[in-house]
Design a protein around this motif. Sequence first.
Motif, PDB file in Angstrom:
ATOM      1  N   SER A 270       4.928   2.793 -13.023  1.00 44.63           N
ATOM      2  CA  SER A 270       5.802   1.659 -13.340  1.00 44.63           C
ATOM      3  C   SER A 270       5.033   0.343 -13.434  1.00 44.63           C
ATOM      4  O   SER A 270       5.521  -0.626 -14.014  1.00 44.63           O
ATOM      5  N   PHE A 271       3.815   0.293 -12.890  1.00 43.29           N
ATOM      6  CA  PHE A 271       3.009  -0.923 -12.940  1.00 43.29           C
ATOM      7  C   PHE A 271       2.025  -0.828 -14.111  1.00 43.29           C
ATOM      8  O   PHE A 271       0.978  -0.183 -14.037  1.00 43.29           O
ATOM      9  N   ILE A 272       2.382  -1.454 -15.229  1.00 42.43           N
ATOM     10  CA  ILE A 272       1.565  -1.470 -16.457  1.00 42.43           C
ATOM     11  C   ILE A 272       1.056  -0.067 -16.788  1.00 42.43           C
ATOM     12  O   ILE A 272      -0.130   0.165 -17.035  1.00 42.43           O
ATOM     13  N   GLY A 273       1.970   0.895 -16.771  1.00 42.99           N
ATOM     14  CA  GLY A 273       1.638   2.256 -17.177  1.00 42.99           C
ATOM     15  C   GLY A 273       0.623   2.940 -16.284  1.00 42.99           C
ATOM     16  O   GLY A 273      -0.085   3.857 -16.722  1.00 42.99           O
ATOM     17  N   GLY A 274       0.566   2.525 -15.006  1.00 40.69           N
ATOM     18  CA  GLY A 274      -0.398   3.141 -14.103  1.00 40.69           C
ATOM     19  C   GLY A 274      -1.830   2.946 -14.560  1.00 40.69           C
ATOM     20  O   GLY A 274      -2.715   3.750 -14.230  1.00 40.69           O
ATOM     21  N   SER A 275      -2.069   1.886 -15.316  1.00 42.57           N
ATOM     22  CA  SER A 275      -3.410   1.682 -15.879  1.00 42.57           C
ATOM     23  C   SER A 275      -4.421   1.352 -14.791  1.00 42.57           C
ATOM     24  O   SER A 275      -4.117   0.722 -13.787  1.00 42.57           O
ATOM     25  N   MET A 276      -5.655   1.800 -15.034  1.00 45.73           N
ATOM     26  CA  MET A 276      -6.711   1.710 -14.040  1.00 45.73           C
ATOM     27  C   MET A 276      -7.546   0.458 -14.268  1.00 45.73           C
ATOM     28  O   MET A 276      -8.393   0.404 -15.151  1.00 45.73           O
TER      29      MET A 276
ATOM     30  N   LYS B 273     -13.630  10.768   8.822  1.00 48.02           N
ATOM     31  CA  LYS B 273     -13.712  12.217   8.594  1.00 48.02           C
ATOM     32  C   LYS B 273     -12.324  12.832   8.385  1.00 48.02           C
ATOM     33  O   LYS B 273     -11.956  13.837   9.007  1.00 48.02           O
ATOM     34  N   LEU B 274     -11.561  12.212   7.475  1.00 53.35           N
ATOM     35  CA  LEU B 274     -10.209  12.663   7.163  1.00 53.35           C
ATOM     36  C   LEU B 274     -10.132  13.172   5.727  1.00 53.35           C
ATOM     37  O   LEU B 274     -10.769  12.608   4.833  1.00 53.35           O
ATOM     38  N   PRO B 275      -9.350  14.218   5.464  1.00 55.63           N
ATOM     39  CA  PRO B 275      -9.158  14.685   4.086  1.00 55.63           C
ATOM     40  C   PRO B 275      -8.565  13.580   3.214  1.00 55.63           C
ATOM     41  O   PRO B 275      -7.809  12.730   3.700  1.00 55.63           O
ATOM     42  N   PHE B 276      -8.896  13.625   1.924  1.00 59.30           N
ATOM     43  CA  PHE B 276      -8.434  12.598   0.984  1.00 59.30           C
ATOM     44  C   PHE B 276      -7.626  13.250  -0.131  1.00 59.30           C
ATOM     45  O   PHE B 276      -8.064  14.213  -0.763  1.00 59.30           O
ATOM     46  N   LEU B 277      -6.436  12.728  -0.365  1.00 59.20           N
ATOM     47  CA  LEU B 277      -5.562  13.205  -1.443  1.00 59.20           C
ATOM     48  C   LEU B 277      -5.358  12.084  -2.448  1.00 59.20           C
ATOM     49  O   LEU B 277      -4.914  10.990  -2.086  1.00 59.20           O
ATOM     50  N   MET B 278      -5.681  12.357  -3.711  1.00 54.70           N
ATOM     51  CA  MET B 278      -5.467  11.403  -4.793  1.00 54.70           C
ATOM     52  C   MET B 278      -4.332  11.897  -5.680  1.00 54.70           C
ATOM     53  O   MET B 278      -4.385  13.018  -6.200  1.00 54.70           O
ATOM     54  N   ILE B 279      -3.296  11.060  -5.839  1.00 58.73           N
ATOM     55  CA  ILE B 279      -2.164  11.408  -6.711  1.00 58.73           C
ATOM     56  C   ILE B 279      -2.259  10.543  -7.959  1.00 58.73           C
ATOM     57  O   ILE B 279      -2.049   9.325  -7.910  1.00 58.73           O
ATOM     58  N   SER B 280      -2.608  11.157  -9.063  1.00 61.14           N
ATOM     59  CA  SER B 280      -2.811  10.423 -10.320  1.00 61.14           C
ATOM     60  C   SER B 280      -1.550  10.432 -11.171  1.00 61.14           C
ATOM     61  O   SER B 280      -0.862  11.449 -11.291  1.00 61.14           O
ATOM     62  N   LYS B 281      -1.263   9.285 -11.764  1.00 56.72           N
ATOM     63  CA  LYS B 281      -0.141   9.128 -12.703  1.00 56.72           C
ATOM     64  C   LYS B 281      -0.490   7.901 -13.529  1.00 56.72           C
ATOM     65  O   LYS B 281      -0.211   6.771 -13.133  1.00 56.72           O
ATOM     66  N   SER B 282      -1.112   8.117 -14.695  1.00 51.47           N
ATOM     67  CA  SER B 282      -1.725   6.977 -15.379  1.00 51.47           C
ATOM     68  C   SER B 282      -1.854   7.196 -16.880  1.00 51.47           C
ATOM     69  O   SER B 282      -2.036   8.317 -17.347  1.00 51.47           O
ATOM     70  N   GLY B 283      -1.791   6.070 -17.600  1.00 42.94           N
ATOM     71  CA  GLY B 283      -2.048   6.094 -19.031  1.00 42.94           C
ATOM     72  C   GLY B 283      -3.515   5.888 -19.354  1.00 42.94           C
ATOM     73  O   GLY B 283      -3.911   5.941 -20.511  1.00 42.94           O
TER      74      GLY B 283
ATOM     75  N   LEU C  17       5.310  -4.309  -6.466  1.00 44.61           N
ATOM     76  CA  LEU C  17       3.998  -3.766  -6.124  1.00 44.61           C
ATOM     77  C   LEU C  17       2.933  -4.802  -6.451  1.00 44.61           C
ATOM     78  O   LEU C  17       3.138  -5.666  -7.299  1.00 44.61           O
ATOM     79  N   LYS C  18       1.781  -4.700  -5.797  1.00 46.34           N
ATOM     80  CA  LYS C  18       0.662  -5.593  -6.097  1.00 46.34           C
ATOM     81  C   LYS C  18      -0.151  -5.090  -7.275  1.00 46.34           C
ATOM     82  O   LYS C  18      -0.722  -5.865  -8.041  1.00 46.34           O
ATOM     83  N   ASP C  19      -0.258  -3.768  -7.416  1.00 47.52           N
ATOM     84  CA  ASP C  19      -0.990  -3.186  -8.541  1.00 47.52           C
ATOM     85  C   ASP C  19      -0.574  -1.733  -8.708  1.00 47.52           C
ATOM     86  O   ASP C  19       0.400  -1.294  -8.091  1.00 47.52           O
ATOM     87  N   ALA C  20      -1.315  -0.977  -9.512  1.00 49.32           N
ATOM     88  CA  ALA C  20      -0.886   0.355  -9.919  1.00 49.32           C
ATOM     89  C   ALA C  20      -1.287   1.471  -8.963  1.00 49.32           C
ATOM     90  O   ALA C  20      -1.182   2.650  -9.325  1.00 49.32           O
ATOM     91  N   VAL C  21      -1.762   1.151  -7.768  1.00 47.69           N
ATOM     92  CA  VAL C  21      -2.053   2.183  -6.778  1.00 47.69           C
ATOM     93  C   VAL C  21      -1.771   1.638  -5.387  1.00 47.69           C
ATOM     94  O   VAL C  21      -1.933   0.439  -5.126  1.00 47.69           O
ATOM     95  N   ARG C  22      -1.293   2.522  -4.513  1.00 51.20           N
ATOM     96  CA  ARG C  22      -1.144   2.205  -3.097  1.00 51.20           C
ATOM     97  C   ARG C  22      -1.929   3.240  -2.302  1.00 51.20           C
ATOM     98  O   ARG C  22      -1.963   4.420  -2.675  1.00 51.20           O
TER      99      ARG C  22
END
Length: 286
Positions: A130-136, A155-165, A106-111
């Motif tokens: 898995s990428f540095i504890g999902g750190s922001m 004008k599209l709905p947005f879904l955020m899936i959080s998994k982070s330290g 992965l490039k970073d902790a979010v795709r």
Amino acid sequence: MSSWFKRKEKGIQTATEEKKDTPRGLWYKSPTGKIVESEELAKNFYVSPEDDYHVRIGSKEYFEILFDDNKFKELDEKLSSKDPLKFVDTKKYSDRLKAAQQKTKLKDAVRTAVGKSMGKELVVACMDFSFIGGSMGSVVGEKIARAIDVAKRRKLPFLMISKSGGARMMEAALSLMQLAKTSAKLAQLAEAKIPYISLCTDPTTGGTTASYAMLGDINISEPGALIGFAGPRVVKDTVGKDLPEGFQTSEFVKEHGFLDFITHRRDLKEKVNLYIDLIQNQPIRA
């Protein structure tokens, strides 16, 4: 008497050099001790069938679950963190980034991605623990902000899936600035009357909880997820008292009014789209 015959007397028929180890990764053992075949686990949405334990998964698996036929267009996929502070603790931050990228691919902790879910387009941002504890860090904040811009523009709905330290300490104030940036972008999304669904998965903690994870038009979670600001151990050490049973689990958080509902992972796609249909006054899909 040869060693082979001694082994045969004990009921062992296979010579040692002919024995083969079971390949790694074919079985999964849940925290409650239940063992499930990895292939069966994947077919069951990465949920242990015996105890319903929701295994931690990343963006790859969530995209498979949410997007029709796993078809989507990834956004800003080459965006990568730098090391402007030249941060060093036990090792250089730049080295940590390289190691994490090599290990996770992965490039970073979010795709972030856009694609069709139950036939209608949806923008999804998903964190990878898995990428540095999902750190922001700054890239996480920037990619989320850009994904929100896409949702707003199209004008599209947005879904955020959080998994982070939480915040990425190696970026110091640059990391903390992402709390304000993402929150401001979500305010713009709200002004445009575009639905924002926040899914808190295990774990959702720190600055992530203090910003976008708890700002959804609707906040949802999976069963048994850890959700809070500081972890239970830190809270217990701070207050000096035993914590209530189930403290900071998604069930506890829902009971105290911070979540709208908890959904099993197999129902996630349907529940997200049902909410979008309801808020946009669309016909209910069968």
